[in-house]
Write an enzyme that holds these catalytic residues in place. Structure first.
Site, PDB file in Angstrom:
ATOM      1  N   MET A 162     -13.329 -33.791 -28.883  1.00 63.92           N
ATOM      2  CA  MET A 162     -13.770 -32.813 -29.875  1.00 63.92           C
ATOM      3  C   MET A 162     -12.616 -31.824 -30.049  1.00 63.92           C
ATOM      4  N   VAL A 163     -12.172 -31.687 -31.297  1.00 69.57           N
ATOM      5  CA  VAL A 163     -10.904 -30.986 -31.530  1.00 69.57           C
ATOM      6  C   VAL A 163     -11.131 -29.811 -32.471  1.00 69.57           C
ATOM      7  N   LEU A 164     -11.314 -28.626 -31.866  1.00 70.07           N
ATOM      8  CA  LEU A 164     -11.556 -27.427 -32.660  1.00 70.07           C
ATOM      9  C   LEU A 164     -10.448 -26.393 -32.461  1.00 70.07           C
ATOM     10  N   SER A 171     -12.611 -18.644 -29.839  1.00 65.94           N
ATOM     11  CA  SER A 171     -14.018 -18.337 -30.147  1.00 65.94           C
ATOM     12  C   SER A 171     -14.221 -18.335 -31.654  1.00 65.94           C
ATOM     13  N   ARG A 300     -22.546 -28.405 -24.518  1.00 65.25           N
ATOM     14  CA  ARG A 300     -22.985 -27.176 -23.826  1.00 65.25           C
ATOM     15  C   ARG A 300     -23.987 -27.533 -22.727  1.00 65.25           C
ATOM     16  N   GLY A 423     -12.653 -18.084   6.764  1.00 62.69           N
ATOM     17  CA  GLY A 423     -11.305 -18.532   6.390  1.00 62.69           C
ATOM     18  C   GLY A 423     -11.239 -20.022   6.124  1.00 62.69           C
ATOM     19  N   GLU A 446     -16.471 -24.520 -24.398  1.00 63.03           N
ATOM     20  CA  GLU A 446     -17.735 -24.690 -25.127  1.00 63.03           C
ATOM     21  C   GLU A 446     -18.359 -23.347 -25.509  1.00 63.03           C
ATOM     22  N   THR A 448     -17.437 -19.087 -24.763  1.00 61.61           N
ATOM     23  CA  THR A 448     -17.470 -18.231 -23.569  1.00 61.61           C
ATOM     24  C   THR A 448     -18.882 -17.655 -23.387  1.00 61.61           C
ATOM     25  N   ARG A 459     -28.784 -15.692 -33.036  1.00 60.11           N
ATOM     26  CA  ARG A 459     -29.182 -16.927 -33.704  1.00 60.11           C
ATOM     27  C   ARG A 459     -30.545 -17.425 -33.227  1.00 60.11           C
TER      28      ARG A 459
HETATM   29  C1  ST9 Z   1     -14.679 -27.383 -25.909  1.00 61.30           C
HETATM   30  C2  ST9 Z   1     -14.809 -28.645 -25.124  1.00 61.30           C
HETATM   31  O1  ST9 Z   1     -14.532 -26.295 -25.437  1.00 61.30           O
HETATM   32  C3  ST9 Z   1     -14.989 -28.452 -23.640  1.00 61.30           C
HETATM   33  C4  ST9 Z   1     -15.332 -29.644 -22.848  1.00 61.30           C
HETATM   34  C5  ST9 Z   1     -15.695 -30.816 -23.611  1.00 61.30           C
HETATM   35  C6  ST9 Z   1     -16.373 -31.820 -22.905  1.00 61.30           C
HETATM   36  C7  ST9 Z   1     -16.602 -32.979 -23.768  1.00 61.30           C
HETATM   37  C8  ST9 Z   1     -17.639 -33.769 -23.203  1.00 61.30           C
HETATM   38  C9  ST9 Z   1     -18.110 -34.808 -24.028  1.00 61.30           C
HETATM   39  C10 ST9 Z   1     -19.109 -34.334 -24.970  1.00 61.30           C
HETATM   40  C11 ST9 Z   1     -20.059 -35.341 -25.360  1.00 61.30           C
HETATM   41  C12 ST9 Z   1     -20.718 -34.970 -26.569  1.00 61.30           C
HETATM   42  C13 ST9 Z   1     -21.736 -35.818 -26.946  1.00 61.30           C
HETATM   43  C14 ST9 Z   1     -22.397 -35.641 -28.216  1.00 61.30           C
HETATM   44  C15 ST9 Z   1     -23.666 -36.358 -28.249  1.00 61.30           C
HETATM   45  C16 ST9 Z   1     -24.617 -36.186 -29.244  1.00 61.30           C
HETATM   46  C17 ST9 Z   1     -25.822 -36.985 -29.076  1.00 61.30           C
HETATM   47  C18 ST9 Z   1     -26.863 -36.866 -30.110  1.00 61.30           C
HETATM   48  N1  ST9 Z   1     -26.269 -24.412 -32.946  1.00 61.30           N
HETATM   49  O2  ST9 Z   1     -23.011 -18.012 -36.875  1.00 61.30           O
HETATM   50  P1  ST9 Z   1     -22.046 -18.586 -37.829  1.00 61.30           P
HETATM   51  C19 ST9 Z   1     -23.147 -23.705 -36.959  1.00 61.30           C
HETATM   52  S1  ST9 Z   1     -14.766 -27.606 -27.578  1.00 61.30           S
HETATM   53  C20 ST9 Z   1     -26.100 -25.179 -34.024  1.00 61.30           C
HETATM   54  O3  ST9 Z   1     -21.955 -18.013 -39.212  1.00 61.30           O
HETATM   55  P2  ST9 Z   1     -19.179 -18.248 -37.522  1.00 61.30           P
HETATM   56  C21 ST9 Z   1     -24.150 -23.669 -38.091  1.00 61.30           C
HETATM   57  O4  ST9 Z   1     -23.935 -24.795 -38.908  1.00 61.30           O
HETATM   58  C22 ST9 Z   1     -14.565 -26.004 -28.314  1.00 61.30           C
HETATM   59  N2  ST9 Z   1     -25.260 -24.840 -35.029  1.00 61.30           N
HETATM   60  O5  ST9 Z   1     -20.657 -18.598 -37.108  1.00 61.30           O
HETATM   61  C23 ST9 Z   1     -23.799 -22.363 -38.777  1.00 61.30           C
HETATM   62  O6  ST9 Z   1     -24.230 -22.330 -40.094  1.00 61.30           O
HETATM   63  P3  ST9 Z   1     -25.707 -21.767 -40.449  1.00 61.30           P
HETATM   64  C24 ST9 Z   1     -15.790 -25.232 -28.245  1.00 61.30           C
HETATM   65  C25 ST9 Z   1     -24.591 -23.690 -34.941  1.00 61.30           C
HETATM   66  O7  ST9 Z   1     -18.974 -16.785 -37.424  1.00 61.30           O
HETATM   67  C26 ST9 Z   1     -22.299 -22.382 -38.695  1.00 61.30           C
HETATM   68  O8  ST9 Z   1     -22.022 -22.939 -37.406  1.00 61.30           O
HETATM   69  N3  ST9 Z   1     -15.703 -24.066 -29.045  1.00 61.30           N
HETATM   70  C27 ST9 Z   1     -24.740 -22.846 -33.829  1.00 61.30           C
HETATM   71  O9  ST9 Z   1     -18.798 -18.919 -38.756  1.00 61.30           O
HETATM   72  C28 ST9 Z   1     -21.675 -21.012 -38.803  1.00 61.30           C
HETATM   73  O10 ST9 Z   1     -22.335 -20.149 -37.933  1.00 61.30           O
HETATM   74  C29 ST9 Z   1     -16.765 -23.324 -29.249  1.00 61.30           C
HETATM   75  O11 ST9 Z   1     -17.839 -23.587 -28.766  1.00 61.30           O
HETATM   76  C30 ST9 Z   1     -25.612 -23.260 -32.806  1.00 61.30           C
HETATM   77  N4  ST9 Z   1     -25.801 -22.564 -31.697  1.00 61.30           N
HETATM   78  O12 ST9 Z   1     -18.447 -18.972 -36.303  1.00 61.30           O
HETATM   79  C31 ST9 Z   1     -16.572 -22.146 -30.148  1.00 61.30           C
HETATM   80  N5  ST9 Z   1     -23.942 -21.775 -33.992  1.00 61.30           N
HETATM   81  O13 ST9 Z   1     -25.809 -20.419 -39.814  1.00 61.30           O
HETATM   82  C32 ST9 Z   1     -17.343 -20.956 -29.715  1.00 61.30           C
HETATM   83  C33 ST9 Z   1     -23.309 -21.942 -35.168  1.00 61.30           C
HETATM   84  O14 ST9 Z   1     -25.761 -21.743 -41.928  1.00 61.30           O
HETATM   85  N6  ST9 Z   1     -17.549 -20.067 -30.830  1.00 61.30           N
HETATM   86  N7  ST9 Z   1     -23.690 -23.106 -35.743  1.00 61.30           N
HETATM   87  O15 ST9 Z   1     -26.680 -22.726 -39.833  1.00 61.30           O
HETATM   88  C34 ST9 Z   1     -18.745 -20.028 -31.505  1.00 61.30           C
HETATM   89  O16 ST9 Z   1     -19.684 -20.743 -31.183  1.00 61.30           O
HETATM   90  C35 ST9 Z   1     -18.821 -19.023 -32.626  1.00 61.30           C
HETATM   91  O17 ST9 Z   1     -19.994 -18.287 -32.463  1.00 61.30           O
HETATM   92  C36 ST9 Z   1     -18.794 -19.692 -34.013  1.00 61.30           C
HETATM   93  C37 ST9 Z   1     -18.679 -18.538 -35.000  1.00 61.30           C
HETATM   94  C38 ST9 Z   1     -17.580 -20.570 -34.148  1.00 61.30           C
HETATM   95  C39 ST9 Z   1     -20.042 -20.496 -34.293  1.00 61.30           C
HETATM   96  P1  FAD Z   2     -10.723 -16.057 -27.011  1.00 57.24           P
HETATM   97  O1  FAD Z   2     -11.578 -16.475 -28.140  1.00 57.24           O
HETATM   98  O2  FAD Z   2      -9.404 -15.461 -27.310  1.00 57.24           O
HETATM   99  O3  FAD Z   2     -11.549 -15.051 -26.108  1.00 57.24           O
HETATM  100  C1  FAD Z   2     -10.935 -14.132 -25.210  1.00 57.24           C
HETATM  101  C2  FAD Z   2     -12.029 -13.200 -24.665  1.00 57.24           C
HETATM  102  O4  FAD Z   2     -12.588 -12.448 -25.738  1.00 57.24           O
HETATM  103  C3  FAD Z   2     -13.196 -13.948 -24.017  1.00 57.24           C
HETATM  104  O5  FAD Z   2     -13.663 -13.221 -22.913  1.00 57.24           O
HETATM  105  C4  FAD Z   2     -14.249 -13.949 -25.103  1.00 57.24           C
HETATM  106  O6  FAD Z   2     -15.570 -13.992 -24.590  1.00 57.24           O
HETATM  107  C5  FAD Z   2     -13.980 -12.644 -25.808  1.00 57.24           C
HETATM  108  N1  FAD Z   2     -14.366 -12.717 -27.220  1.00 57.24           N
HETATM  109  C6  FAD Z   2     -13.746 -13.412 -28.205  1.00 57.24           C
HETATM  110  N2  FAD Z   2     -14.412 -13.252 -29.354  1.00 57.24           N
HETATM  111  C7  FAD Z   2     -15.468 -12.473 -29.093  1.00 57.24           C
HETATM  112  C8  FAD Z   2     -16.534 -11.961 -29.882  1.00 57.24           C
HETATM  113  N3  FAD Z   2     -16.649 -12.250 -31.173  1.00 57.24           N
HETATM  114  N4  FAD Z   2     -17.453 -11.186 -29.279  1.00 57.24           N
HETATM  115  C9  FAD Z   2     -17.365 -10.885 -27.957  1.00 57.24           C
HETATM  116  N5  FAD Z   2     -16.369 -11.338 -27.175  1.00 57.24           N
HETATM  117  C10 FAD Z   2     -15.441 -12.116 -27.733  1.00 57.24           C
HETATM  118  N6  FAD Z   2     -11.387 -26.719 -27.274  1.00 57.24           N
HETATM  119  C11 FAD Z   2     -11.594 -27.802 -28.057  1.00 57.24           C
HETATM  120  O7  FAD Z   2     -11.631 -27.682 -29.257  1.00 57.24           O
HETATM  121  N7  FAD Z   2     -11.764 -29.031 -27.501  1.00 57.24           N
HETATM  122  C12 FAD Z   2     -11.734 -29.241 -26.162  1.00 57.24           C
HETATM  123  O8  FAD Z   2     -11.917 -30.353 -25.705  1.00 57.24           O
HETATM  124  C13 FAD Z   2     -11.491 -28.120 -25.310  1.00 57.24           C
HETATM  125  N8  FAD Z   2     -11.354 -28.271 -23.973  1.00 57.24           N
HETATM  126  C14 FAD Z   2     -10.934 -27.214 -23.216  1.00 57.24           C
HETATM  127  C15 FAD Z   2     -10.581 -27.405 -21.888  1.00 57.24           C
HETATM  128  C16 FAD Z   2     -10.057 -26.361 -21.151  1.00 57.24           C
HETATM  129  C17 FAD Z   2      -9.644 -26.588 -19.744  1.00 57.24           C
HETATM  130  C18 FAD Z   2      -9.907 -25.071 -21.743  1.00 57.24           C
HETATM  131  C19 FAD Z   2      -9.335 -23.920 -20.975  1.00 57.24           C
HETATM  132  C20 FAD Z   2     -10.294 -24.874 -23.034  1.00 57.24           C
HETATM  133  C21 FAD Z   2     -10.788 -25.936 -23.795  1.00 57.24           C
HETATM  134  N9  FAD Z   2     -11.076 -25.765 -25.146  1.00 57.24           N
HETATM  135  C22 FAD Z   2     -11.320 -26.847 -25.926  1.00 57.24           C
HETATM  136  C23 FAD Z   2     -10.955 -24.462 -25.758  1.00 57.24           C
HETATM  137  C24 FAD Z   2     -12.131 -23.544 -25.427  1.00 57.24           C
HETATM  138  O9  FAD Z   2     -13.287 -23.937 -26.097  1.00 57.24           O
HETATM  139  C25 FAD Z   2     -11.695 -22.122 -25.770  1.00 57.24           C
HETATM  140  O10 FAD Z   2     -10.742 -21.742 -24.802  1.00 57.24           O
HETATM  141  C26 FAD Z   2     -12.853 -21.159 -25.818  1.00 57.24           C
HETATM  142  O11 FAD Z   2     -13.704 -21.446 -26.895  1.00 57.24           O
HETATM  143  C27 FAD Z   2     -12.407 -19.712 -25.865  1.00 57.24           C
HETATM  144  O12 FAD Z   2     -11.396 -19.503 -26.808  1.00 57.24           O
HETATM  145  P2  FAD Z   2     -10.044 -18.747 -26.378  1.00 57.24           P
HETATM  146  O13 FAD Z   2      -9.545 -19.376 -25.155  1.00 57.24           O
HETATM  147  O14 FAD Z   2      -9.145 -18.678 -27.537  1.00 57.24           O
HETATM  148  O15 FAD Z   2     -10.532 -17.278 -26.000  1.00 57.24           O
END
Ligand code: ST9
Ligand code: FAD
Length: 612
Positions: A162-164, A171, A300, A423, A446, A448, A459
């Site tokens: 998953m590539v975001l 975030s 998540r 220790g 996934e 923070t 939400r």
């Molecule tokens: C990462 C990977 O960190 C780490 C380890 C990976 C491990 C991989 C393992 C393998 C995975 C296997 C997967 C299997 C899949 C299987 C499936 C089986 C069926 N819920 O609030 P808005 C959507 S990856 C649902 O305005 P902003 C929604 O469409 C990197 N949808 O936000 C919404 O539109 P609406 C991870 C949600 O201000 C739209 O987004 N990075 C939810 O535009 C916009 O929402 C992150 O997680 C939700 N809870 O953007 C980023 N929330 O409202 C973290 C939003 O119209 N940052 N949508 O419905 C965030 O989550 C931010 O809050 C943000 C903000 C990007 C959503």
């Molecule tokens: P930032 O967004 O810069 O956050 C820094 C600090 O600010 C945090 O404490 C955060 O909580 C806080 N903060 C930021 N915004 C807000 C806000 N709006 N309100 C309150 N606090 C806020 N990404 C992928 O796409 N695919 C992957 O497979 C993947 N794997 C990963 C594996 C590892 C080992 C690591 C370290 C990261 C991985 N990531 C992946 C990225 C990961 O999802 C991000 O690191 C994470 O979403 C946080 O983004 P950031 O590191 O830029 O921190």
């Protein structure tokens, strides 16, 4: 014996005795998986987990994957590859899949129980095998050709990512700069640099399909302007057979040197720098963020389960050590120089810490499995062509708790577990130091914890005006107000009080939110409290689930159950004591948290930058 200490007994007790899965497995949508099959699966996976999977996790921590910058390849250690093969040869990755994709159609709660065993033993391995989940999403959302690709991914065990994330978009995914340009043949060329991509490059599979968020030229800003593209490492020359074509223009330009989870290759991926990175739009719609969230929601849940699993084995390692470590005398014998030396389990402070660890470890397991039963309901309804709206809303509500609360509590309690070893805990002879390094990431990726807190309140609570939360709290309250049964009466009263406090806290945040319509800065009072609400709700739910377990254990004790069996008796005693201790020590703290949330703060946001 390897590092991993499973807790199959508690897994089965929670699944069957507490959550009643014996009534669900083997029926309806889950007709193919009866209770006996489920128990056999768990026993078999446990065997694999405690030996081969566990050993490979430690080996890969000591000898992590290697990046060759010339070839832009990543090589995993051989022992890790062998463990991965043992997992896939056993067909365990197929549990997650529907029969139409060659899977076992297992009930979600069984899949999450299995996930706990694998994630506790070797978390990175479980992330690599997550390609099946991606295939599932592709099968659900893809075009006809893409659905065939989903089948190829399963049959040929192609990796997936998953590539975001990008340097400027963590975030804030909407800040994504990677661009996509449509070509005359309908394909897309992607250009940009993504960072921190899990499983971004490795030699476990002949191909990797990257699921990439990028912004098509001319599309708007923010997350809504993003589309989801499939970009394979090798292009697919023949979609019918999966024969690979030319190398695609996506490369691992760096392998991150991390604090922990070293077996998991976290890569910088560069798209389209030298040759085009050719991708396909997922499905026919430009709806990238929505589609990606289908993957994120699963991921998540994986992260929360990983945390719970690691805390469980961390706690069990700490208990084992504590029972054998002789140090000091009983406090009650203070001053008596001839008093016998005792195991550290005789010291109240050690016992306090261990019993809380047990509460959090078993409570987090129960939280994951309870949430998984909601997913059973969702799947069962889907199979009948219905939607179970209550289960869907409650599952959505609980996902940030499972992810955010579990990871925070696991990190905190693993520190306490290491402390029990003194220790020795700091040494690599014991697994605690690796657990702490491997688990810290769970509070970060996934989304923070801060993001989970905001997701939870804005939400999952504010959007439906608290309906899903109210439904859940009402159920917890019902349990709390049940006819008091002797030993647990005081704890039920504490639980009832904690429900009142969490309700009041959510109401306070709601009131600030309402006020912000007139006075925008009032939302900062919400923002400083969303994580607090998330954590308080998690504590409340653990208190509830532990009490449910204790009530079942008590009933079994009264009924005689396995009363003549000393292990069974000890298990039940442990359950009752853990729930009582947790209720007495943790639930009252929620009252203070509520008061802190209600307090209007004028310090935080007014402090000028140069005063920090
Ligand atoms: C990462 C990977 O960190 C780490 C380890 C990976 C491990 C991989 C393992 C393998 C995975 C296997 C997967 C299997 C899949 C299987 C499936 C089986 C069926 N819920 O609030 P808005 C959507 S990856 C649902 O305005 P902003 C929604 O469409 C990197 N949808 O936000 C919404 O539109 P609406 C991870 C949600 O201000 C739209 O987004 N990075 C939810 O535009 C916009 O929402 C992150 O997680 C939700 N809870 O953007 C980023 N929330 O409202 C973290 C939003 O119209 N940052 N949508 O419905 C965030 O989550 C931010 O809050 C943000 C903000 C990007 C959503
Ligand atoms: P930032 O967004 O810069 O956050 C820094 C600090 O600010 C945090 O404490 C955060 O909580 C806080 N903060 C930021 N915004 C807000 C806000 N709006 N309100 C309150 N606090 C806020 N990404 C992928 O796409 N695919 C992957 O497979 C993947 N794997 C990963 C594996 C590892 C080992 C690591 C370290 C990261 C991985 N990531 C992946 C990225 C990961 O999802 C991000 O690191 C994470 O979403 C946080 O983004 P950031 O590191 O830029 O921190």
């Amino acid at each position: 014996m390897g590092h991993y200490k499973s807790n199959l007994r508690d897994l089965e007790f929670t699944l069957f005795d507490v959550l009643g899965r014996d009534d669900v497995y083997g029926t309806g949508a889950f007709a193919g998986t009866g209770q006996d099959t489920a128990r056999a699966v768990l026993a078999e996976v446990e065997r694999l987990a405690v030996h081969q999977l566990a050993d490979a996790s430690v080996a890969a921590d000591r000898t992590p994957p290697v990046h060759d910058p010339q070839a832009r390849s990543v090589t995993l250690p051989d022992s890790f590859k062998r463990a991965y093969r043992a997992w896939t040869d056993g067909g365990w990755h197929l549990l997650d899949l529907p029969a139409s994709l060659g899977g076992a159609d297992a009930p979600p709660s069984l899949r999450w129980a299995v996930a706990e065993l694998a994630l506790g033993a070797n978390p990175a391995l479980y992330l690599y095998q997550g390609f099946t989940g991606f295939a599932r999403v592709l099968d659900r959302l893809g075009t006809g050709e893409q659905r065939r690709l989903a089948r190829l991914m399963v049959d040929r065990q192609w990796g997936a990512t998953m590539v975001l994330t990008e340097p400027e978009a963590g975030s804030d995914v909407g800040a994504c700069r990677t661009r996509a340009r449509q070509q005359p043949d309908g394909t897309w060329h992607l250009e940009g640099v993504k960072r921190f991509i899990t499983s971004g490059e490795h030699d476990l599979a002949e191909n990797i399909v990257h699921f990439v968020l990028a912004r098509p030229d001319g599309h708007g800003p923010g997350t809504k302007g993003l589309s989801l593209f499939l970009v394979p490492k090798f292009r697919i020359a023949d979609p019918a057979t999966g024969r690979l074509g030319a190398r695609n223009g996506v490369h691992a330009t760096a392998l991150e040197d991390k604090m922990g989870l070293k077996a998991s290759a976290t890569c910088e991926l560069t798209f389209g720098a030298e040759e085009p990175a050719v991708g396909m739009l997922l499905g026919e719609e430009h709806n990238g963020i929505r589609q990606m969230f289908q993957i994120i929601e699963q991921a998540r849940m994986i992260v929360g389960t990983k945390s719970a699993a690691t805390l469980s084995t961390g706690y069990l390692n700490a208990v084992e050590y504590a029972k054998e470590r002789i140090q000091g005398t009983d406090l009650a014998a203070l001053g008596d120089r001839s008093a016998p030396k005792v195991p550290i389990t005789r010291h109240p402070e050690v016992r306090r810490s261990l019993l809380l660890q047990k509460g959090y470890a078993e409570g987090l397991r129960a939280l994951v499995l309870y949430t998984a039963t909601l997913q059973d309901r969702i799947a069962a309804a889907q199979a009948e062509g219905r939607t179970d709206e209550e289960a869907t809303a409650r599952n959505d509500l609980l996902l940030p708790v499972v992810k955010g609360y579990s990871s925070e509590r696991a990190c905190e309690q693993l520190n306490h577990a290491l402390q029990i070893l003194g220790g020795a805990g700091y040494m690599k002879d014991f697994p605690l130091e690796q657990y702490i390094r491997d688990t810290k990431i769970d509070t970060l990726y996934e989304g923070t914890t801060a993001i989970q807190g905001q997701d939870f309140f804005f939400r999952k609570i504010a959007r439906d005006q608290g309906a899903a939360l109210d439904g859940l709290l009402t159920e917890v309250e019902k349990e709390a107000r049940q006819e008091a049964d002797g030993a647990l009466a005081a704890e039920r009263a504490l639980l009832a009080e904690a429900v009142t406090q969490v309700r009041a806290m959510a109401d306070a945040l709601g009131a600030y939110l309402l006020r912000s319509l007139e006075e925008p800065a009032a939302v900062h009072q919400v923002g400083r409290n969303t994580t607090r609400l998330l954590m308080a709700t998690g504590d409340l739910l653990l208190g509830w689930l532990l009490l449910r377990q204790a009530a079942v254990a008590q009933k079994q004790s009264h009924a005689g159950g396995d009363g003549r069996n000393a292990a069974g008796r000890a298990f039940r005693l442990g359950k009752i004591a853990t729930a009582r201790f947790f209720a007495q020590e943790v639930l009252p703290l929620i009252t203070t948290e509520r008061a802190l949330a209600e307090r209007h703060d004028s310090i935080l946001m007014e402090l000028p930058d140069d005063a920090w």
